[in-house]
Design a protein around this motif. Structure first.
Motif, PDB file in Angstrom:
ATOM      1  N   VAL A  80       0.830  -1.224  -0.073  1.00 41.85           N
ATOM      2  CA  VAL A  80      -0.026  -0.048   0.015  1.00 41.85           C
ATOM      3  C   VAL A  80       0.919   1.194  -0.023  1.00 41.85           C
ATOM      4  O   VAL A  80       0.639   2.090  -0.735  1.00 41.85           O
ATOM      5  N   ARG A  81       1.914   1.197   0.796  1.00 38.98           N
ATOM      6  CA  ARG A  81       2.937   2.424   1.047  1.00 38.98           C
ATOM      7  C   ARG A  81       3.297   2.628  -0.353  1.00 38.98           C
ATOM      8  O   ARG A  81       3.388   3.809  -0.671  1.00 38.98           O
ATOM      9  N   ARG A 109      -2.605   4.937  -5.959  1.00 42.48           N
ATOM     10  CA  ARG A 109      -3.732   3.979  -6.486  1.00 42.48           C
ATOM     11  C   ARG A 109      -4.821   3.820  -5.531  1.00 42.48           C
ATOM     12  O   ARG A 109      -6.019   3.743  -5.859  1.00 42.48           O
ATOM     13  N   PHE A 110      -4.807   4.591  -4.321  1.00 40.70           N
ATOM     14  CA  PHE A 110      -5.792   4.457  -3.409  1.00 40.70           C
ATOM     15  C   PHE A 110      -6.311   5.874  -3.061  1.00 40.70           C
ATOM     16  O   PHE A 110      -5.564   6.981  -2.999  1.00 40.70           O
ATOM     17  N   PRO A 111      -7.707   5.852  -2.660  1.00 37.60           N
ATOM     18  CA  PRO A 111      -8.130   7.223  -2.276  1.00 37.60           C
ATOM     19  C   PRO A 111      -7.585   7.874  -1.008  1.00 37.60           C
ATOM     20  O   PRO A 111      -7.223   6.754  -0.291  1.00 37.60           O
TER      21      PRO A 111
END
Length: 72
Positions: A39-40, A45-47
């Motif tokens: 994720v980091r 790519r993430f809201p």
């Protein structure tokens, strides 16, 4: 993982339905640290509201409800 098992791992925190990182990692059959690392590395790519850290009080509450085993 069965749908009911997934439902049982969704919690309401700050008036939002959330899943904890270790539950997501188990679902994807990876280590929690690997999930967080991925994720980091891909934050774009993430809201912005995709994730947040629990406050100390939220952790204490979840430990006392046996949702998470310890403060670690």
């Amino acid at each position: 993982m069965k749908p009911q098992e997934i439902e049982n791992r969704i919690y309401e925190i700050r008036h939002q339905n959330v899943m904890l990182d270790f539950d997501l990692a188990e679902m994807y059959q990876i280590e929690t640290r690997v999930l967080k690392q991925a994720v980091r590395r891909n934050l774009e790519r993430f809201p912005k509201d995709f994730m947040f850290e629990l406050t100390e009080m939220e952790i204490v509450t979840m430990v006392s409800q046996n949702v998470i085993p310890s403060k670690q």
